[in-house]
Design a protein around this motif. Structure first.
Motif, PDB file in Angstrom:
ATOM      1  N   GLN A 130       0.743  -1.290  -0.252  1.00  0.00           N
ATOM      2  CA  GLN A 130      -0.007  -0.078  -0.128  1.00  0.00           C
ATOM      3  C   GLN A 130       0.897   1.446  -0.055  1.00  0.00           C
ATOM      4  N   ARG A 131       2.011   1.292   0.525  1.00  0.00           N
ATOM      5  CA  ARG A 131       2.681   2.500   0.531  1.00  0.00           C
ATOM      6  C   ARG A 131       3.324   2.453  -0.766  1.00  0.00           C
ATOM      7  N   ALA A 132       3.734   1.791  -1.405  1.00  0.00           N
ATOM      8  CA  ALA A 132       4.234   1.620  -2.946  1.00  0.00           C
ATOM      9  C   ALA A 132       3.044   2.234  -3.774  1.00  0.00           C
ATOM     10  N   GLU A 133       1.713   1.780  -3.354  1.00  0.00           N
ATOM     11  CA  GLU A 133       0.843   2.227  -4.239  1.00  0.00           C
ATOM     12  C   GLU A 133       0.695   4.190  -3.913  1.00  0.00           C
ATOM     13  N   ILE A 134       0.792   4.419  -2.637  1.00  0.00           N
ATOM     14  CA  ILE A 134       0.675   6.075  -2.281  1.00  0.00           C
ATOM     15  C   ILE A 134       1.876   6.493  -3.051  1.00  0.00           C
ATOM     16  N   GLU A 136       2.055  23.571   0.878  1.00  0.00           N
ATOM     17  CA  GLU A 136       2.916  24.695   1.022  1.00  0.00           C
ATOM     18  C   GLU A 136       3.437  25.137  -0.237  1.00  0.00           C
ATOM     19  N   PRO A 137       3.828  26.276  -0.619  1.00  0.00           N
ATOM     20  CA  PRO A 137       4.495  26.633  -1.687  1.00  0.00           C
ATOM     21  C   PRO A 137       5.824  26.130  -1.936  1.00  0.00           C
ATOM     22  N   THR A 138       6.408  25.639  -1.010  1.00  0.00           N
ATOM     23  CA  THR A 138       7.749  24.897  -1.133  1.00  0.00           C
ATOM     24  C   THR A 138       7.367  23.497  -1.252  1.00  0.00           C
ATOM     25  N   ASP A 139       6.318  22.928  -1.242  1.00  0.00           N
ATOM     26  CA  ASP A 139       6.087  21.563  -1.297  1.00  0.00           C
ATOM     27  C   ASP A 139       6.331  21.175  -2.946  1.00  0.00           C
ATOM     28  N   THR A 140       6.977  20.118  -3.227  1.00  0.00           N
ATOM     29  CA  THR A 140       7.049  19.787  -4.574  1.00  0.00           C
ATOM     30  C   THR A 140       6.945  18.122  -4.669  1.00  0.00           C
ATOM     31  N   ILE A 141       6.841  17.901  -5.863  1.00  0.00           N
ATOM     32  CA  ILE A 141       6.606  16.167  -5.983  1.00  0.00           C
ATOM     33  C   ILE A 141       7.861  15.538  -5.222  1.00  0.00           C
ATOM     34  N   ASP A 142       9.125  16.096  -5.680  1.00  0.00           N
ATOM     35  CA  ASP A 142      10.189  15.552  -5.177  1.00  0.00           C
ATOM     36  C   ASP A 142      10.377  15.591  -3.566  1.00  0.00           C
ATOM     37  N   SER A 143       9.751  16.584  -3.000  1.00  0.00           N
ATOM     38  CA  SER A 143      10.217  16.978  -1.524  1.00  0.00           C
ATOM     39  C   SER A 143       9.191  15.957  -0.969  1.00  0.00           C
ATOM     40  N   ILE A 144       7.926  16.018  -1.354  1.00  0.00           N
ATOM     41  CA  ILE A 144       6.825  15.382  -0.587  1.00  0.00           C
ATOM     42  C   ILE A 144       7.211  13.726  -0.763  1.00  0.00           C
ATOM     43  N   HIS A 145       7.331  13.439  -2.060  1.00  0.00           N
ATOM     44  CA  HIS A 145       8.014  11.878  -2.291  1.00  0.00           C
ATOM     45  C   HIS A 145       8.923  11.490  -1.307  1.00  0.00           C
ATOM     46  N   THR A 146      10.004  12.285  -1.227  1.00  0.00           N
ATOM     47  CA  THR A 146      11.266  11.961  -0.597  1.00  0.00           C
ATOM     48  C   THR A 146      10.685  11.884   0.952  1.00  0.00           C
ATOM     49  N   ALA A 158      -5.147   5.385  -1.714  1.00  0.00           N
ATOM     50  CA  ALA A 158      -4.695   5.090  -3.001  1.00  0.00           C
ATOM     51  C   ALA A 158      -5.692   4.881  -4.214  1.00  0.00           C
ATOM     52  N   GLY A 159      -6.921   4.419  -3.684  1.00  0.00           N
ATOM     53  CA  GLY A 159      -8.090   4.554  -4.540  1.00  0.00           C
ATOM     54  C   GLY A 159      -8.577   5.842  -5.007  1.00  0.00           C
ATOM     55  N   HIS A 160      -8.620   6.735  -3.895  1.00  0.00           N
ATOM     56  CA  HIS A 160      -8.949   8.269  -4.097  1.00  0.00           C
ATOM     57  C   HIS A 160      -8.057   8.776  -5.275  1.00  0.00           C
ATOM     58  N   GLY A 161      -6.671   8.629  -4.781  1.00  0.00           N
ATOM     59  CA  GLY A 161      -5.572   9.107  -5.527  1.00  0.00           C
ATOM     60  C   GLY A 161      -5.645   8.438  -7.095  1.00  0.00           C
TER      61      GLY A 161
END
Length: 162
Positions: free
Chosen positions: A19-23, A86-96, A142-145
């Motif tokens: 499930q973590r991988a799906e998220i 937040e404005p500083t949130d990015t795909i990379d920062s959130i994913h990491t 994950a379903g929502h996403g």
């Protein structure tokens, strides 16, 4: 046939990790603006869902199991702010941040037995309860996403065919 404790633990850990991988995969193939797109009235966006799941990891494992105060972890007391970008949130920062929180959760869980219990409001819950909660919550998110990402990709396809 009954499972041994080590088999049971491996089963729970494997299900949570699936499930973590799906998220984590919700952000694949999205650009920054698509990841922030709000297609529903709530705060739910693909990027916000992954950010919220980082919060979930920290609430359940870092705060409850490891007994680190939320303020020290830098997480809100309520759920809704965990979706706010937040404005500083990015795909990379959130994913990491999500992957790091998951790794820390694995480390924390590995130091406890399945029958250890942890505070949850006026109750105590076991590690299997926490795993079960995360499996259900992450599957739902994950379903929502998946639905949001499907809509985003369909809109992208519509724009490119114009």
């Amino acid at each position: 046939m009954s499972l041994s404790v080590s088999d049971e633990r491996a089963l729970f850990e494997g299900m949570v990790d699936r499930q973590r991988a799906e998220i984590a995969s919700l952000l694949d193939d999205l650009d920054e603006s698509e990841a922030r797109e709000r297609l529903v009235p709530s705060l739910t966006t693909p990027l916000g869902l992954v950010k919220h799941c980082t919060f979930v990891e920290k609430v359940w494992f870092h705060a409850r199991v490891a007994d680190v105060p939320r303020a020290e972890l830098g997480i809100p007391d309520e759920v809704d702010p965990s979706f706010v970008l937040e404005p500083t949130d990015t795909i990379d920062s959130i994913h990491t941040a999500f992957l790091a929180a998951c790794e820390r959760s694995r480390e924390i869980a590995s130091t406890h037995d399945l029958d250890d219990t942890f505070p949850w409001y006026e109750h105590r819950v076991s590690l299997p309860y926490i795993y079960d909660h995360l499996i259900a919550e992450y599957a739902r998110h994950a379903g929502h996403g998946d639905i949001l990402v499907e809509q985003i990709r369909a809109r992208r396809a519509d724009r490119s065919s114009d």
